[in-house]
Design a protein around this motif. Sequence first.
Motif, short mmCIF file in Angstrom:
data_model
loop_
_atom_site.label_atom_id
_atom_site.label_comp_id
_atom_site.label_asym_id
_atom_site.label_seq_id
_atom_site.Cartn_x
_atom_site.Cartn_y
_atom_site.Cartn_z
N ILE A 2 39.71 -47.20 -134.61
CA ILE A 2 40.70 -48.24 -134.32
C ILE A 2 41.70 -48.35 -135.45
N ARG A 3 41.22 -48.33 -136.69
CA ARG A 3 42.11 -48.49 -137.83
C ARG A 3 43.04 -47.28 -138.00
N LEU A 4 42.62 -46.14 -137.51
CA LEU A 4 43.47 -44.95 -137.59
C LEU A 4 44.61 -44.99 -136.58
N ARG A 5 44.50 -45.85 -135.56
CA ARG A 5 45.54 -45.90 -134.54
C ARG A 5 46.90 -46.27 -135.11
N VAL A 6 46.90 -47.08 -136.15
CA VAL A 6 48.16 -47.57 -136.70
C VAL A 6 48.98 -46.45 -137.34
N GLY B 88 47.87 -38.56 -132.41
CA GLY B 88 47.91 -39.14 -131.07
C GLY B 88 46.62 -38.96 -130.31
N SER B 89 45.98 -37.81 -130.49
CA SER B 89 44.70 -37.58 -129.80
C SER B 89 43.63 -38.52 -130.31
N ILE B 90 43.65 -38.79 -131.62
CA ILE B 90 42.68 -39.72 -132.21
C ILE B 90 42.97 -41.16 -131.75
N ALA B 91 44.27 -41.51 -131.71
CA ALA B 91 44.64 -42.85 -131.24
C ALA B 91 44.25 -43.04 -129.78
N ALA B 92 44.46 -42.02 -128.96
CA ALA B 92 44.08 -42.12 -127.55
C ALA B 92 42.57 -42.27 -127.39
N LEU B 93 41.82 -41.58 -128.23
CA LEU B 93 40.36 -41.71 -128.19
C LEU B 93 39.95 -43.14 -128.54
N GLY B 94 40.60 -43.71 -129.56
CA GLY B 94 40.31 -45.09 -129.93
C GLY B 94 40.64 -46.06 -128.81
N ASP B 95 41.75 -45.83 -128.11
CA ASP B 95 42.12 -46.69 -126.98
C ASP B 95 41.09 -46.61 -125.87
N THR B 96 40.54 -45.41 -125.67
CA THR B 96 39.56 -45.23 -124.60
C THR B 96 38.23 -45.89 -124.93
N LEU B 97 37.78 -45.70 -126.17
CA LEU B 97 36.46 -46.20 -126.55
C LEU B 97 36.45 -47.69 -126.87
N PHE B 98 37.58 -48.20 -127.37
CA PHE B 98 37.64 -49.61 -127.79
C PHE B 98 38.85 -50.30 -127.16
N LEU C 147 28.29 -29.64 -124.91
CA LEU C 147 26.95 -29.27 -125.39
C LEU C 147 26.48 -30.16 -126.54
N PHE C 148 27.43 -30.61 -127.38
CA PHE C 148 27.07 -31.49 -128.48
C PHE C 148 27.16 -32.97 -128.09
N ARG C 149 27.41 -33.21 -126.81
CA ARG C 149 27.48 -34.55 -126.24
C ARG C 149 28.52 -35.43 -126.94
N LEU C 150 29.65 -34.83 -127.23
CA LEU C 150 30.76 -35.57 -127.84
C LEU C 150 31.72 -36.04 -126.76
N VAL C 151 31.19 -36.72 -125.77
CA VAL C 151 31.96 -37.17 -124.61
C VAL C 151 31.56 -38.60 -124.29
N ALA C 152 32.15 -39.11 -123.20
CA ALA C 152 31.83 -40.46 -122.70
C ALA C 152 32.05 -41.50 -123.79
N ASP C 153 30.98 -42.24 -124.18
CA ASP C 153 31.13 -43.35 -125.14
C ASP C 153 30.78 -42.94 -126.57
N ASN C 154 30.71 -41.64 -126.86
CA ASN C 154 30.43 -41.19 -128.21
C ASN C 154 31.62 -41.52 -129.11
N ALA C 155 31.38 -42.32 -130.15
CA ALA C 155 32.46 -42.78 -131.05
C ALA C 155 32.32 -42.21 -132.45
N SER C 156 31.69 -41.06 -132.58
CA SER C 156 31.47 -40.47 -133.90
C SER C 156 32.73 -39.79 -134.41
N MET C 157 32.80 -39.60 -135.72
CA MET C 157 33.92 -38.89 -136.31
C MET C 157 33.89 -37.41 -135.94
N ALA C 158 32.70 -36.91 -135.63
CA ALA C 158 32.60 -35.52 -135.19
C ALA C 158 33.41 -35.33 -133.91
N ARG C 159 33.33 -36.31 -133.02
CA ARG C 159 34.10 -36.21 -131.79
C ARG C 159 35.60 -36.28 -132.09
N ALA C 160 35.99 -37.15 -133.01
CA ALA C 160 37.40 -37.25 -133.38
C ALA C 160 37.92 -35.92 -133.93
#
Length: 339
Positions: free
Chosen positions: A210-214, A179-189, A110-123
């Motif tokens: 991306i920087r959080l992946r490390v 890990g969920s945040i890192a996986a999101l970064g891998d998907t979006l970037f 409903l908040f459209r935090l899917v697909a290519d949304n790269a906001s911190m809200a989605r994270a």
Amino acid sequence: MRLQRFAWLVLLYNVAVVVWGAYVRATGSGAGCGSHWPLCNGEVIPQSPSLTTVIEYSHRLTSGLALMSVVVLVIWIWRVCGPGHPARTGGVLSLFFMLSEAAVGAGLVLFRLVADNASMARALFMAVHLLNTFILLACIALTAWWLSGGRRLSMRAAGPAAAGVLAGCVALLIVGTSGSIAALGDTLFPSLTLEDALHADLSATSHLLIRLRVLHPVLAVAAALLLAILAPRLARDRGLCAERMAQAVIWLTASQLALGFLNVVLLAPVWLQLVHLLVADSIWIAFVLLGANALARESRPVLSRELSARSSGDTEATGPRGEWPVAARSARHEMRQNP
């Protein structure tokens, strides 16, 4: 016995639904039904759907079945187990976190935090989603464990073991969240080469995701070392079952570290992300059950024989509503009358 088997099947099915949900995220299919929920693109059954719509819609269907399975489990438990049985509490908590899981999933759409949304809200939503999922799986696993004869938990009676269980659970939740945040970064970037990926991780101009992946590999190694220390200690003097669960935790954790290394080297292919998540769920469930064994109160366990008798209507063997057997109550009464 049927209730016990059903509870374990509910747990396995929910793990499968979680992995399928990761596939939806990894393939960018989260917007397959648009910003509509519970409808899909404004329809109950989408007409001429695209591939992304099929993937997202199938996840909604499997999630709906997961909710129904937990509802059936709770009703069955309340019909078979008497008041005060720990499985009743586990079932209710499982249903609560299943509903909150659906609410978080609906919020993402409903908040459209899917697909290519790269906001911190989605994270943040993804982190909450992961935490809720882990707690849900823990509740279902404990419910199945109690139905299989597991004893009640007691933080006070467990002593130092309680601190170890708490530390292990917190560590796994933190690693899972990262890990969920890192996986999101891998998907979006996604990166084309390993060199590009490492450069992006260390670049100050890269996106925050991306920087959080490390952080994830560092936290994962620290948590693995902690589990290697805690698991044998929690299993000490708790029987063969606890020892096997401790071994499972250690071997699964070692396998997870290897999978994480491959995930980095191979640039996080979708299939490997799914395997990585499946093993993470397995580690979490194994450690929760190991912790339940370590925190088990030294009291009379709920026998599976009584549950089976109750489910078949044999109240003479179990007593009404899962109470103590009639013979045991009679013997206790005679002892009081004739000390």
